[in-house]
Design an enzyme around this catalytic site. Structure first.
Site, PDB file in Angstrom:
ATOM      1  N   ARG A  95       0.707  -1.267  -0.195  1.00 34.52           N
ATOM      2  CA  ARG A  95       0.064   0.014  -0.025  1.00 34.52           C
ATOM      3  C   ARG A  95       0.799   1.334   0.074  1.00 34.52           C
ATOM      4  O   ARG A  95       1.896   1.185   0.510  1.00 34.52           O
ATOM      5  CB  ARG A  95      -0.923  -0.029   1.242  1.00 34.52           C
ATOM      6  CG  ARG A  95      -1.820  -1.301   1.233  1.00 34.52           C
ATOM      7  CD  ARG A  95      -2.616  -1.393   2.611  1.00 34.52           C
ATOM      8  NE  ARG A  95      -3.336  -2.303   2.513  1.00 34.52           N
ATOM      9  CZ  ARG A  95      -3.201  -3.684   2.957  1.00 34.52           C
ATOM     10  NH1 ARG A  95      -2.149  -4.158   3.215  1.00 34.52           N
ATOM     11  NH2 ARG A  95      -4.125  -4.893   2.962  1.00 34.52           N
ATOM     12  N   LYS A 120      -1.330  -2.353  10.973  1.00 38.30           N
ATOM     13  CA  LYS A 120      -2.781  -2.446  11.785  1.00 38.30           C
ATOM     14  C   LYS A 120      -3.127  -3.945  11.653  1.00 38.30           C
ATOM     15  O   LYS A 120      -4.214  -4.218  11.443  1.00 38.30           O
ATOM     16  CB  LYS A 120      -3.890  -1.601  11.272  1.00 38.30           C
ATOM     17  CG  LYS A 120      -3.467  -0.054  11.551  1.00 38.30           C
ATOM     18  CD  LYS A 120      -4.461   0.699  11.218  1.00 38.30           C
ATOM     19  CE  LYS A 120      -4.361   2.205  11.295  1.00 38.30           C
ATOM     20  NZ  LYS A 120      -5.439   3.096  11.082  1.00 38.30           N
ATOM     21  N   HIS A 182      -2.281   2.913  -5.319  1.00 42.89           N
ATOM     22  CA  HIS A 182      -2.962   1.624  -4.725  1.00 42.89           C
ATOM     23  C   HIS A 182      -3.364   0.996  -5.940  1.00 42.89           C
ATOM     24  O   HIS A 182      -3.484  -0.477  -5.636  1.00 42.89           O
ATOM     25  CB  HIS A 182      -3.964   2.065  -4.010  1.00 42.89           C
ATOM     26  CG  HIS A 182      -4.586   1.145  -3.189  1.00 42.89           C
ATOM     27  ND1 HIS A 182      -4.138   0.886  -1.725  1.00 42.89           N
ATOM     28  CD2 HIS A 182      -5.565  -0.061  -3.236  1.00 42.89           C
ATOM     29  CE1 HIS A 182      -4.688  -0.230  -1.072  1.00 42.89           C
ATOM     30  NE2 HIS A 182      -5.452  -0.663  -2.156  1.00 42.89           N
ATOM     31  N   ARG A 185      -1.774  -3.000  -6.766  1.00 40.63           N
ATOM     32  CA  ARG A 185      -2.117  -4.035  -5.884  1.00 40.63           C
ATOM     33  C   ARG A 185      -3.346  -4.636  -6.885  1.00 40.63           C
ATOM     34  O   ARG A 185      -2.929  -5.879  -7.120  1.00 40.63           O
ATOM     35  CB  ARG A 185      -2.632  -3.699  -4.662  1.00 40.63           C
ATOM     36  CG  ARG A 185      -1.431  -3.232  -3.788  1.00 40.63           C
ATOM     37  CD  ARG A 185      -2.106  -2.555  -2.641  1.00 40.63           C
ATOM     38  NE  ARG A 185      -2.750  -3.401  -1.764  1.00 40.63           N
ATOM     39  CZ  ARG A 185      -2.451  -4.504  -1.049  1.00 40.63           C
ATOM     40  NH1 ARG A 185      -1.229  -4.752  -0.826  1.00 40.63           N
ATOM     41  NH2 ARG A 185      -3.357  -5.202  -0.466  1.00 40.63           N
ATOM     42  N   HIS A 208      -3.699  -9.608   2.546  1.00 42.16           N
ATOM     43  CA  HIS A 208      -4.930  -9.759   2.737  1.00 42.16           C
ATOM     44  C   HIS A 208      -5.304 -10.559   3.901  1.00 42.16           C
ATOM     45  O   HIS A 208      -4.845 -11.747   4.224  1.00 42.16           O
ATOM     46  CB  HIS A 208      -5.903 -10.123   1.656  1.00 42.16           C
ATOM     47  CG  HIS A 208      -6.051  -9.281   0.511  1.00 42.16           C
ATOM     48  ND1 HIS A 208      -6.320  -9.178  -0.696  1.00 42.16           N
ATOM     49  CD2 HIS A 208      -5.617  -7.741   0.666  1.00 42.16           C
ATOM     50  CE1 HIS A 208      -6.255  -8.416  -1.427  1.00 42.16           C
ATOM     51  NE2 HIS A 208      -5.863  -7.330  -0.888  1.00 42.16           N
ATOM     52  N   TYR A 218      -4.451 -22.278   6.184  1.00 41.68           N
ATOM     53  CA  TYR A 218      -3.430 -22.535   5.108  1.00 41.68           C
ATOM     54  C   TYR A 218      -2.691 -21.127   4.761  1.00 41.68           C
ATOM     55  O   TYR A 218      -1.517 -21.202   4.465  1.00 41.68           O
ATOM     56  CB  TYR A 218      -4.109 -22.910   3.669  1.00 41.68           C
ATOM     57  CG  TYR A 218      -4.713 -24.134   3.780  1.00 41.68           C
ATOM     58  CD1 TYR A 218      -3.784 -25.157   3.620  1.00 41.68           C
ATOM     59  CD2 TYR A 218      -6.198 -24.366   3.831  1.00 41.68           C
ATOM     60  CE1 TYR A 218      -4.227 -26.641   3.485  1.00 41.68           C
ATOM     61  CE2 TYR A 218      -6.598 -25.689   3.705  1.00 41.68           C
ATOM     62  CZ  TYR A 218      -5.583 -26.864   3.533  1.00 41.68           C
ATOM     63  OH  TYR A 218      -6.262 -28.332   3.654  1.00 41.68           O
TER      64      TYR A 218
END
Length: 251
Positions: A95, A120, A182, A185, A208, A218
């Site tokens: 990001r 975060k 951005h 991505r 993510h 996984y």
């Protein structure tokens, strides 16, 4: 009070109307405390039910098939800090804010460790660095002026670069409304999925949060070797876009 606030909401001022309710509530709290009124009517208004919400817009991103035109235009720019930042966004899939706040101390050889607190998240994020990313860092190291930041502000080495630096570059290049920092991505995710890379490796590289518990199990694996190959392949593809005629690029 509700009628007045809903008049603001009807004009699309969804964020402002919530602030106005909060300010009104503070006035009424004082009024109740000083016995000028019996209740705080603002506290009785549930903003989630009473007001609308601003439509969340996704970040503009090019289709991978349109990247040759973008990269060829980028290649016409001098090696300004914003240009190098733009390339690093493509090479790392991070990001914009994560890139802006990148520290030299976070780089260890051919890896970049982003602390969990910066993202975060509950886990650190490890980013493999392609040959192109490492070469870009060498250029940046020579001009960082001793700053702890890889991308220091133009006139303040104790601060990171402006959050709009890459966006202004994209605008100047003629891609306003079509691409953002951005957006790399999204381009990378589309590119990788179309070419059959491991979906879990892709999601892990994008940092993510898994959408279900099974996937989360996984996703505890770092998929580092796969991600390293994937980012190197993408960097090669990204650079090659600058050598291809956009009219001939079909996939």
């Amino acid at each position: 009070l509700l009628a007045s606030l809903q008049a603001l909401d009807a004009k699309g001022l969804h964020e402002y109307v919530r602030k106005t309710r909060m300010w009104a509530g503070q006035v009424f709290e004082w009024a109740v405390e000083n016995e000028h009124c019996a209740i705080n009517p603002a506290a009785l208004i549930n903003p989630e039910k009473a007001f609308g919400k601003k439509k969340v817009e996704s970040f503009a991103a090019l289709d991978p098939r349109d990247m040759p035109a973008f990269v060829q235009r980028l290649n016409l720019e001098r090696d300004l800090q914003s240009v190098l930042a733009c390339r690093m966004l493509a090479y790392t899939w991070v990001r914009t804010n994560e890139l802006r706040n990148m520290l030299w101390s976070e780089i260890d050889g051919d890896q970049w460790l982003i602390p969990a607190g910066k993202m975060k998240r509950t886990k650190d994020h490890l980013v493999p660095l392609s040959r192109q990313a490492l070469a870009t860092l060498e250029t940046l190291k020579a001009r960082c002026r001793g700053s702890v930041y890889v991308f220091p502000a133009e006139h303040r080495i104790d601060r990171p670069m402006s959050e709009n630096a890459v966006l202004y570059l994209v605008y100047r290049m003629g891609f306003k409304g079509r691409m953002t920092g951005h957006g790399f991505r999204s381009v990378a995710s589309t590119w990788a999925n179309e070419r059959g890379y491991n979906p879990d490796a892709i999601e892990r590289q994008l940092a993510h949060v898994p959408g279900d518990r099974v996937r989360a199990v996984y996703n505890r694996a770092a998929y580092l070797p796969e991600r390293r190959v994937m980012l190197q392949d993408f960097a090669e593809w990204f650079d090659s876009c600058g050598d291809v005629d956009p009219g001939r690029m079909q996939g």
